[in-house]
Design a protein around this motif. Structure first.
Motif, PDB file in Angstrom:
ATOM      1  N   LEU A  75       0.825  -1.209   0.000  1.00 39.57           N
ATOM      2  CA  LEU A  75       0.000   0.000   0.000  1.00 39.57           C
ATOM      3  C   LEU A  75       0.860   1.261   0.000  1.00 39.57           C
ATOM      4  CD1 LEU A  75      -3.236   0.543   2.022  1.00 39.57           C
ATOM      5  CD2 LEU A  75      -1.494   2.316   2.033  1.00 39.57           C
ATOM      6  N   SER A  76       1.918   1.279   0.809  1.00 42.39           N
ATOM      7  CA  SER A  76       2.760   2.475   0.915  1.00 42.39           C
ATOM      8  C   SER A  76       3.458   2.791  -0.395  1.00 42.39           C
ATOM      9  CB  SER A  76       3.794   2.280   2.034  1.00 42.39           C
ATOM     10  OG  SER A  76       3.168   2.106   3.287  1.00 42.39           O
ATOM     11  N   ILE A  77       3.983   1.774  -1.038  1.00 49.07           N
ATOM     12  CA  ILE A  77       4.708   2.004  -2.293  1.00 49.07           C
ATOM     13  C   ILE A  77       3.761   2.468  -3.393  1.00 49.07           C
ATOM     14  CG2 ILE A  77       5.965   0.835  -4.141  1.00 49.07           C
ATOM     15  CD1 ILE A  77       7.367  -0.809  -2.075  1.00 49.07           C
ATOM     16  N   ILE A  78       2.609   1.811  -3.502  1.00 42.55           N
ATOM     17  CA  ILE A  78       1.662   2.185  -4.550  1.00 42.55           C
ATOM     18  C   ILE A  78       1.159   3.616  -4.344  1.00 42.55           C
ATOM     19  CG2 ILE A  78      -0.578   1.648  -5.577  1.00 42.55           C
ATOM     20  CD1 ILE A  78      -0.060  -1.269  -4.854  1.00 42.55           C
TER      21      ILE A  78
ATOM     22  N   TYR B 297      -5.110  -8.917  -2.494  1.00 45.58           N
ATOM     23  CA  TYR B 297      -4.999  -7.680  -1.716  1.00 45.58           C
ATOM     24  C   TYR B 297      -4.420  -6.554  -2.578  1.00 45.58           C
ATOM     25  CZ  TYR B 297      -3.478  -4.283   1.730  1.00 45.58           C
ATOM     26  OH  TYR B 297      -3.291  -3.110   2.429  1.00 45.58           O
ATOM     27  N   THR B 298      -3.454  -6.892  -3.428  1.00 45.55           N
ATOM     28  CA  THR B 298      -2.853  -5.896  -4.314  1.00 45.55           C
ATOM     29  C   THR B 298      -3.901  -5.306  -5.257  1.00 45.55           C
ATOM     30  OG1 THR B 298      -0.753  -7.093  -4.227  1.00 45.55           O
ATOM     31  CG2 THR B 298      -1.040  -5.494  -6.010  1.00 45.55           C
ATOM     32  N   LEU B 299      -4.757  -6.171  -5.805  1.00 44.46           N
ATOM     33  CA  LEU B 299      -5.844  -5.701  -6.676  1.00 44.46           C
ATOM     34  C   LEU B 299      -6.794  -4.788  -5.903  1.00 44.46           C
ATOM     35  CD1 LEU B 299      -7.487  -5.785  -9.313  1.00 44.46           C
ATOM     36  CD2 LEU B 299      -8.585  -7.875  -8.456  1.00 44.46           C
TER      37      LEU B 299
ATOM     38  N   LEU C  48      -7.754  -0.761  -6.642  1.00 38.90           N
ATOM     39  CA  LEU C  48      -9.099  -0.207  -6.781  1.00 38.90           C
ATOM     40  C   LEU C  48      -9.375   0.878  -5.741  1.00 38.90           C
ATOM     41  CD1 LEU C  48     -11.059  -3.514  -7.498  1.00 38.90           C
ATOM     42  CD2 LEU C  48     -10.226  -1.806  -9.134  1.00 38.90           C
ATOM     43  N   LEU C  49      -8.818   0.713  -4.541  1.00 38.66           N
ATOM     44  CA  LEU C  49      -8.939   1.755  -3.512  1.00 38.66           C
ATOM     45  C   LEU C  49      -8.268   3.043  -3.984  1.00 38.66           C
ATOM     46  CD1 LEU C  49      -9.497   2.832  -0.629  1.00 38.66           C
ATOM     47  CD2 LEU C  49      -7.366   1.705   0.084  1.00 38.66           C
ATOM     48  N   LEU C  50      -7.113   2.893  -4.586  1.00 36.08           N
ATOM     49  CA  LEU C  50      -6.396   4.064  -5.096  1.00 36.08           C
ATOM     50  C   LEU C  50      -7.175   4.744  -6.215  1.00 36.08           C
ATOM     51  CD1 LEU C  50      -3.867   5.812  -5.089  1.00 36.08           C
ATOM     52  CD2 LEU C  50      -2.814   4.178  -6.655  1.00 36.08           C
ATOM     53  N   SER C  51      -7.819   3.960  -7.076  1.00 35.43           N
ATOM     54  CA  SER C  51      -8.609   4.552  -8.168  1.00 35.43           C
ATOM     55  C   SER C  51      -9.755   5.385  -7.617  1.00 35.43           C
ATOM     56  CB  SER C  51      -9.135   3.447  -9.087  1.00 35.43           C
ATOM     57  OG  SER C  51     -10.109   2.659  -8.421  1.00 35.43           O
ATOM     58  N   MET C  52     -10.297   4.982  -6.470  1.00 36.09           N
ATOM     59  CA  MET C  52     -11.361   5.766  -5.840  1.00 36.09           C
ATOM     60  C   MET C  52     -10.814   7.066  -5.265  1.00 36.09           C
ATOM     61  SD  MET C  52     -13.713   4.850  -2.500  1.00 36.09           S
ATOM     62  CE  MET C  52     -12.323   5.152  -1.393  1.00 36.09           C
ATOM     63  N   LEU C  53      -9.687   6.980  -4.557  1.00 36.11           N
ATOM     64  CA  LEU C  53      -9.137   8.169  -3.902  1.00 36.11           C
ATOM     65  C   LEU C  53      -8.722   9.228  -4.915  1.00 36.11           C
ATOM     66  CD1 LEU C  53      -6.940   6.476  -1.126  1.00 36.11           C
ATOM     67  CD2 LEU C  53      -9.141   7.618  -0.847  1.00 36.11           C
TER      68      LEU C  53
ATOM     69  N   LEU D 189     -14.304  -3.721  -5.172  1.00 36.91           N
ATOM     70  CA  LEU D 189     -15.386  -3.397  -6.112  1.00 36.91           C
ATOM     71  C   LEU D 189     -16.217  -2.218  -5.618  1.00 36.91           C
ATOM     72  CD1 LEU D 189     -16.579  -6.996  -7.102  1.00 36.91           C
ATOM     73  CD2 LEU D 189     -15.185  -5.405  -8.454  1.00 36.91           C
ATOM     74  N   VAL D 190     -16.427  -2.143  -4.310  1.00 32.88           N
ATOM     75  CA  VAL D 190     -17.149  -0.992  -3.748  1.00 32.88           C
ATOM     76  C   VAL D 190     -16.359   0.284  -4.010  1.00 32.88           C
ATOM     77  CG1 VAL D 190     -17.931   0.091  -1.608  1.00 32.88           C
ATOM     78  CG2 VAL D 190     -18.369  -2.333  -2.008  1.00 32.88           C
ATOM     79  N   CYS D 191     -15.052   0.220  -3.807  1.00 30.31           N
ATOM     80  CA  CYS D 191     -14.203   1.390  -4.071  1.00 30.31           C
ATOM     81  C   CYS D 191     -14.253   1.788  -5.542  1.00 30.31           C
ATOM     82  CB  CYS D 191     -12.753   1.080  -3.669  1.00 30.31           C
ATOM     83  SG  CYS D 191     -12.489   0.913  -1.896  1.00 30.31           S
ATOM     84  N   LEU D 192     -14.234   0.791  -6.421  1.00 28.88           N
ATOM     85  CA  LEU D 192     -14.309   1.066  -7.853  1.00 28.88           C
ATOM     86  C   LEU D 192     -15.627   1.754  -8.203  1.00 28.88           C
ATOM     87  CD1 LEU D 192     -13.158   0.756 -10.716  1.00 28.88           C
ATOM     88  CD2 LEU D 192     -14.244  -1.506 -10.806  1.00 28.88           C
ATOM     89  N   ALA D 193     -16.722   1.266  -7.639  1.00 29.48           N
ATOM     90  CA  ALA D 193     -18.035   1.850  -7.923  1.00 29.48           C
ATOM     91  C   ALA D 193     -18.112   3.284  -7.422  1.00 29.48           C
ATOM     92  CB  ALA D 193     -19.129   0.998  -7.265  1.00 29.48           C
ATOM     93  N   VAL D 194     -17.608   3.526  -6.230  1.00 30.74           N
ATOM     94  CA  VAL D 194     -17.608   4.893  -5.674  1.00 30.74           C
ATOM     95  C   VAL D 194     -16.743   5.801  -6.526  1.00 30.74           C
ATOM     96  CG1 VAL D 194     -16.956   6.301  -3.690  1.00 30.74           C
ATOM     97  CG2 VAL D 194     -18.098   4.110  -3.333  1.00 30.74           C
TER      98      VAL D 194
END
Length: 402
Positions: free
Chosen positions: A206-209, A286-288, A292-297, A381-386
């Protein structure tokens, strides 16, 4: 494809963050795994630094100096009273001991008294020496206790007819607690090292990404560049997919490197075993999810301009990385997480990654493990949708303002 290639060209400008967090994470894997697999089978007694001045210079005082030198570290040199006080205050030495002139004669009187059958209080030996130490610390008391026990044993053996050297040798032997102390053997946990290595991976991934990729995506979201893309023949959907693919590529390369490090350092007999393959799968899932979390942020407005990009990336990396790590069982074992903390942790992917990791290496059902993996995917997927909802909302808002 053009956006995908450009993504990596921009990423080169932020390679320092990638390398920095990569080195930190590899170091953490090394340290955590070493601590998990370390164990001591030998009893080691604590040594302290003491400053001893022998004003008596007798055979007895020399034997005492030799005993103290074996048990502790003797500080040499000449120091004033003020310097000694400073050394005690700053804990450079634990005690200042003076063996006064006439010490040998006093000890000989004790031996004669014991020969006549008189008892001698072991605590009285401390009065034969001049010791200065911090009363608030137990170290000085411990050192004095050792001295009292040694001198008491020596005088007992001398009163029984032994010479000074024989009495000193026997006293050292009888006071050697290693002969009477055993360390309880711990049950060997062959899975502990590799389990701990996989357990700490989420923080590094998470930190590196976040630190390396957020500035890149924000650069693409800069107003002028985004407007050029909008008026071109490229669809905004194609652009976003290319950015997500670029992020996913970086994420999976990072995860693969970490998995390789773990395998080379701590894999042992576990390499390519069923548990190893499922752990790799758990890591990639977890990486995937983090991708997707990053795409939301990055769809949020506070990351839509280049101004403050570095600060925002650092802020998100530290806050989200550490909070996910502590709440999700990465740094704190799931067994000692509080009930309320565990309830909060169930809403983040780190928790289910940690649960799956434990079940993998400590006998969980495959259905439970896959359930944990599915919950991670659900979070992603929730993060992607948001993220898509926010992107669509701000795109429509920008279009209505034209």
């Amino acid at each position: 494809m053009q956006i995908y290639k450009t993504f990596f060209k921009v990423l080169r400008n932020y390679k320092v963050s990638l390398l920095m967090y990569g080195v930190i994470m590899i170091f953490m894997i090394w340290v955590f795994a070493s601590e998990a697999g370390s164990g001591s089978e030998k009893l080691v007694q604590k040594r302290y630094s003491i400053f001893v001045v022998d004003e008596d210079n007798s055979e007895v005082s020399k034997e005492l100096m030799g005993y103290l030198g074996e048990k502790h570290t003797l500080v040499e040199g000449e120091y004033s009273d003020e310097q000694i006080k400073d050394m005690l205050f700053y804990e450079n030495i634990s005690e200042y001991i003076v063996i006064p002139e006439g010490f040998g004669d006093d000890l000989e009187n004790v031996v004669n008294s014991k020969k006549e059958g008189q008892s001698f209080d072991i605590e009285s030996f401390a009065h034969l020496l001049e010791g200065t130490y911090d009363d608030g610390m137990p170290r000085g008391i411990f050192i004095n206790m050792q001295i009292n026990q040694y001198l008491n044993a020596v005088t007992d053996y001398m009163a029984s007819g032994n010479s000074l050297s024989e009495a000193s040798k026997k006293a050292k032997e009888v006071l050697d607690i290693s002969e009477f102390t055993t360390i309880k053997e711990e049950q060997i946990d062959e899975n502990r090292t590799i389990y701990t290595s996989f357990l700490v991976l989420p923080y590094g991934i998470l930190s590196i990404i976040f630190s390396g990729v957020i500035p890149v995506i924000v650069a693409f979201n800069e107003k002028e560049k985004k407007n050029r893309t909008n008026v071109s023949s490229m669809k905004i959907t194609t652009r976003n997919i290319s950015l997500i693919l670029g992020t996913a590529t970086v994420a999976f390369v990072v995860a693969t490197v970490f998995i390789a490090v773990i395998t080379l350092k701590n894999g042992g007999n576990h390499v390519f075993s069923e548990a190893w393959w499922i752990s790799v799968l758990n890591t990639y899932i977890y990486t995937l999810t983090v991708t997707l979390l990053l795409s939301m942020l990055t769809s949020f407005p506070f990351l839509s301009t280049e101004k403050g990009t570095s600060n925002a990336a650092s802020f998100l990396t530290v806050i989200i990385g550490l909070s996910f790590a502590f709440l999700g069982g990465t740094f704190v074992d799931l067994d000692i997480l509080g009930e309320k903390v565990a309830k909060i942790g169930r809403f983040i992917p780190n928790y289910w990654y940690s649960v799956a990791c434990k079940k993998i290496w400590y006998g969980g059902e495959i259905s439970d493990i896959m359930g944990c993996c599915m919950l991670q995917i659900l979070f992603g997927l929730v993060c992607l949708a948001v993220g898509l909802a926010f992107t669509r909302y701000y795109s429509n808002k920008a279009g209505s303002c034209k």
